[in-house]
Design an enzyme around this catalytic site. Sequence first.
Site, PDB file in Angstrom:
ATOM      1  N   ASP A 107      -2.964   2.217   1.851  1.00 45.82           N
ATOM      2  CA  ASP A 107      -2.399   2.460   3.260  1.00 45.82           C
ATOM      3  C   ASP A 107      -1.908   3.796   3.092  1.00 45.82           C
ATOM      4  OD1 ASP A 107      -3.174  -0.064   3.572  1.00 45.82           O
ATOM      5  OD2 ASP A 107      -1.045  -0.788   4.370  1.00 45.82           O
ATOM      6  N   ASP A 139      -6.862  -8.227  13.335  1.00 42.45           N
ATOM      7  CA  ASP A 139      -5.586  -8.258  13.258  1.00 42.45           C
ATOM      8  C   ASP A 139      -4.908  -9.327  14.121  1.00 42.45           C
ATOM      9  OD1 ASP A 139      -5.953  -6.297  11.567  1.00 42.45           O
ATOM     10  OD2 ASP A 139      -5.625  -4.669  12.852  1.00 42.45           O
TER      11      ASP A 139
END
Length: 241
Positions: free
Chosen positions: A8, A129
Amino acid sequence: MQIWPAIDLRGGKCVRLQQGDYNRETVFGDDPAEMAQRWTDQGAECLHLVDLDGAKEGQVSNRTAIAEILKAVNIPCELGGGIRDEETIQTLLDLGMARLVIGSKAVSQPEWFEEMCLRYPGKLALGIDARDGLAATDGWLETSNMSAIALAQKYEHLPIAAVIYTDIATDGMMAGPNVAAMAEMKASIRFPVIASGGVTTVDDVAQLATAGLDGAIVGRTLYEGKMTVSAAVEAARAALL
């Protein structure tokens, strides 16, 4: 089942967030390319990259770090976060990205997403998500009124590479994945499903493999040294014997 170590990116660094909260960030490294090489050395066969700045701002923001990762490793990499137009898709694929994950725009502009999937068959993954079963968008800052499964089923006619399914409640919390939700998604669609969120132990990996998931994204547990990539890969293989 494939193991996808997560990198990330925020401000050019490797970070992890808890439950997608930008105010609950831990920095794990200043050199994303070196981190990518570390996971490859441990046996990673693919990498999952997320441009956190891009997800929030709506445009890819960590291009330098992304390019350096692609130079450092010779395995397939996928990227999500801030991919909102065709020019960005083309640029990233030309850079060497194996596939791209599109989430928010698949919710807000389904016609555009469908057109891109047809134009780039097998190169786009649908990133879903979910918060309490509902699809979240814009770096998890907004929650839609569409269920995650309904969103995936809406695009079943398209040549999508995979569904990357993240359970926000478990992401970065080191408390195990939502296996039931992942299994339900897998059973509801024909696409490969990559599970994300909460994968912490080899037992978690084994449970997801047994539930039929096609892959698992592994993040914080690797960075904190609680599990190695090689152990995760072995657990996935052993569960399917």
